[in-house]
Design an enzyme around this catalytic site. Structure first.
Site, mmCIF file in Angstrom:
data_model
loop_
_atom_site.group_PDB
_atom_site.id
_atom_site.type_symbol
_atom_site.label_atom_id
_atom_site.label_comp_id
_atom_site.label_asym_id
_atom_site.label_seq_id
_atom_site.Cartn_x
_atom_site.Cartn_y
_atom_site.Cartn_z
ATOM 1 N N LYS A 257 -0.206 -6.723 -10.492
ATOM 2 C CA LYS A 257 -1.385 -5.987 -10.063
ATOM 3 C C LYS A 257 -2.399 -5.986 -11.217
ATOM 4 C CE LYS A 257 -2.512 -1.712 -7.592
ATOM 5 N NZ LYS A 257 -1.991 -0.434 -7.058
ATOM 6 N N GLU B 283 6.361 9.410 4.928
ATOM 7 C CA GLU B 283 5.891 10.755 5.264
ATOM 8 C C GLU B 283 6.878 11.510 6.138
ATOM 9 O OE1 GLU B 283 2.350 8.120 4.438
ATOM 10 O OE2 GLU B 283 4.132 7.965 5.709
ATOM 11 N N ARG C 147 1.357 11.126 10.353
ATOM 12 C CA ARG C 147 2.476 10.207 10.552
ATOM 13 C C ARG C 147 3.812 10.937 10.632
ATOM 14 N NH1 ARG C 147 1.610 5.103 6.680
ATOM 15 N NH2 ARG C 147 2.389 4.041 8.526
#
Length: 620
Positions: free
Chosen positions: A284, A370, A398
């Site tokens: 990244k 979640e 969610r």
């Protein structure tokens, strides 16, 4: 920004993916260099998601080089890594408008481009959607190929594994690419490993693997030898057999920054039958040293100077609501070892970094899961602890069944600290926190608080933390508070509002952080102003008193009008046959677009000027 052909000569030759595919393969490395530099130059001038895009430059080029997009489908998961994809698919000259009002969406968006086959913002949806597309293409006899690129954070969600389990069962042609940017590239990921990946993805190996199941079943010694050969090859490069157990043919890990090896491997895998899994290792922030060193800080950036790698100095005197929450956590944890803080991979965004380091045994990051976060909290309550689930408004959507079934129905005292409520801004429709009041208000036993400033936030968190009769929620916005003095913590009386100003005839009931705007309007119109504080339970006594002493009533909230706090006031007034006219102000029945918070509040008439105008128009 205007595109400088002389500065990006190879990128100029790839204005469309069709032009990209005409480039000689040996030129792709130079194209990647141009694309990475253009991404750096453009985002540094416009702001936006940054480090993730740098990490997938080679993969993006290789995918569009090998796959016949837009006929073939490429699905990005999550969408903040799709900036290079947007640049290569006809949006190069508009990339500086990303995340701005009327500009490019920050994530893939179906209405924006035929290359964006799935609108995404939340994670872990690519494999499910991709599998549906693959089954549809197979039934229609289309030779369409589908590739799902899923980040190593997104694959932690249960939904991703549900989809892979299904894909492995029905054996539809599908490629899943795991963009793994958390592991360092080990010695296994190099020239040897890339070569093995090409062997394992090639026709000969594929033929042997499939035919051995049929032809060699009657010849045990040969079958065992082939199996040992396969296991020896894969033992070098496969970290685990989890994905093969799910029914995928696993290839990798390979270097995700070697564009030529990626092209070769993808060409081989494009023609393989059944579900395929390619594991690539990327870094990244690749190619920009500050982002490589600190990819979390450089995940989403303001405008900055690329030469120095220094962000502009911006030290607001007023703390953000997220920081207030994080400070409150640390203050409480110092006194109570039974406090447990839980987040689904949003430590920095939720202001929990300092807390996580100071109280590591009381902190749990459950990754992008979640549903698990909420039911895990339920289990902690049963075990005798006091959990706080720190979660964004749109992410709590969610886990709705878990909130109802695993927490509220069992009257468990979980505190939900709901960040990014109301208008969030540049991240657009997928992240605007406008539905939480609607979907929480109908849950029996749920206490819902909406602070108007940072002091109220602290008091409400404290109140919810000590509430023992069921779940409670405190919803607060993105951004800074109002600068009020923070008072010592104390429990608020449940369901009680406070009158901030007395006026005549007209009364304004405010829910949340639009109180400062409502205060201006109340002064202008000589209206009574009430800080309701609690969305549920409502202060019914106060509403009755106000209704009996005023002619008109205005409710204000930064959320969806349909089913929101104002709807709760309407329901009560009608049930008691109170004789008063009511106007509900909030957000209309539509998805709220991107823009700054100020721009959106202005457009939807939720700033002081807009609120006053709506009231005057209604009264007249």
């Amino acid at each position: 920004m205007s595109f400088d052909i002389s500065k990006y000569p190879m990128l100029a030759l790839a204005g469309t993916v069709q032009e990209l595919r005409l480039l000689p393969k040996r030129k792709l490395t130079l194209l990647c260099d141009d694309l990475r530099q253009y991404l750096l130059d453009s985002v540094s001038k416009s702001s936006g998601h940054f480090a993730s895009g740098l990490g997938v430059v080679e993969l993006t080029v290789a995918l569009h080089y090998v796959y016949n997009t837009p006929f073939d489908y490429i699905i990005w998961d999550v969408g903040h890594q799709a900036y290079p994809h947007k640049i290569l698919t006809g949006r190069r000259d508009y990339i500086d408008t990303i995340r701005k009002k009327n500009g490019l969406h920050p994530f893939p968006w179906r209405d924006e481009s035929e290359y964006d086959v799935l609108s995404v913002g939340h994670s872990s949806t690519s494999i499910s959607a991709g599998l549906g597309m693959a089954v549809a293409a197979e039934r229609e006899g289309k030779k369409r190929r589908i590739a799902c690129i899923i980040g190593d954070g997104a694959i932690t969600a249960g939904m991703a594994f549900e989809a892979m389990n299904h894909a492995g069962d029905i054996r539809t042609d599908l490629l899943v690419i795991l963009n793994d940017n958390e592991m360092s590239i080990s010695e296994n990921v190099g020239a040897l490993n890339n070569r093995l990946a090409q062997i394992l993805s090639g026709k000969t190996y594929s033929f042997l693997r499939e035919s051995s199941k049929r032809v060699l079943n009657g010849i045990p010694p040969i079958k065992k030898l082939l199996k040992r050969t396969k296991e020896h090859l894969k033992g070098i490069v496969v970290p685990c057999k989890l994905f093969e157990e799910l029914g995928f043919n696993y290839i990798g890990p390979i270097d995700g920054h070697d564009v030529l090896s990626l092209v070769s491997t993808l060409k081989n895998m494009r023609n393989l039958k059944g579900p395929q899994f390619l594991h690539i290792i990327t870094k990244k922030g690749k190619g920009y040293a500050p982002a490589e060193k600190d990819p979390i800080t450089w995940h989403s950036v303001p405008k900055f100077d690329p030469a120095s790698g220094i962000f502009p100095i911006n030290t607001p005197e007023i703390s953000s609501y997220s920081q207030i929450f994080g400070n409150w956590l640390s203050e409480m944890a110092a006194k109570d070892p039974y406090l447990i803080a839980i987040t689904p991979a949003m430590r920095e965004g939720s202001g929990m970094l300092t807390f996580s380091r100071s109280y590591p045994t009381q902190y749990f990051d459950v990754a992008i899961a979640e549903q698990h976060a909420v039911t895990f909290a339920a289990g902690m309550v049963i075990g005798g602890y006091k959990p706080i689930v720190a979660i964004y408004s749109t992410f709590l959507q969610r886990a709705y069944d878990q909130v109802i079934h695993d927490v509220a129905m069992q009257k468990l005292s979980v505190l939900f600290a709901i960040d990014r409520c109301g208008i969030v801004g540049a991240d657009g429709p997928t992240h605007q926190g406008v539905f939480d009041l609607v979907y929480l208000r109908c849950i029996p036993g749920m206490v819902i608080m909406s602070p108007s400033n940072e002091n109220e936030l602290r008091q409400m968190l404290y109140t919810g933390y000590h509430y023992q009769d069921g779940p409670s929620a405190v919803r607060y916005p993105r951004g800074c508070g109002t600068g009020v003095v923070q008072e010592p913590l104390k429990k608020l009386p449940i369901g009680k509002g406070i009158i901030k100003r007395y006026g005549k005839k007209l009364a304004i009931l405010n829910f949340g952080t639009l109180l400062s705007e409502a205060s201006i309007v109340a002064e202008i119109l000589n209206a009574t102003l009430v800080d309701m504080r609690f969305v549920k339970p409502l202060d019914e006594i106060l509403i009755t008193q106000i209704s009996n002493s005023h002619n008109e009533l205005i409710t204000i909230e930064e959320g969806a009008i349909k089913g929101g706090a104002g709807s709760g006031v309407n329901e009560f007034i009608m049930s008691k046959r109170l004789r008063i006219s009511v106007l509900n102000l909030g957000l209309p029945d539509e998805f709220i677009p991107q823009g700054t918070q100020e721009e959106i509040r202005h457009d939807y008439k939720l700033d002081a000027i807009g609120i006053e105008q709506q009231i005057i128009d209604w009264l007249s």
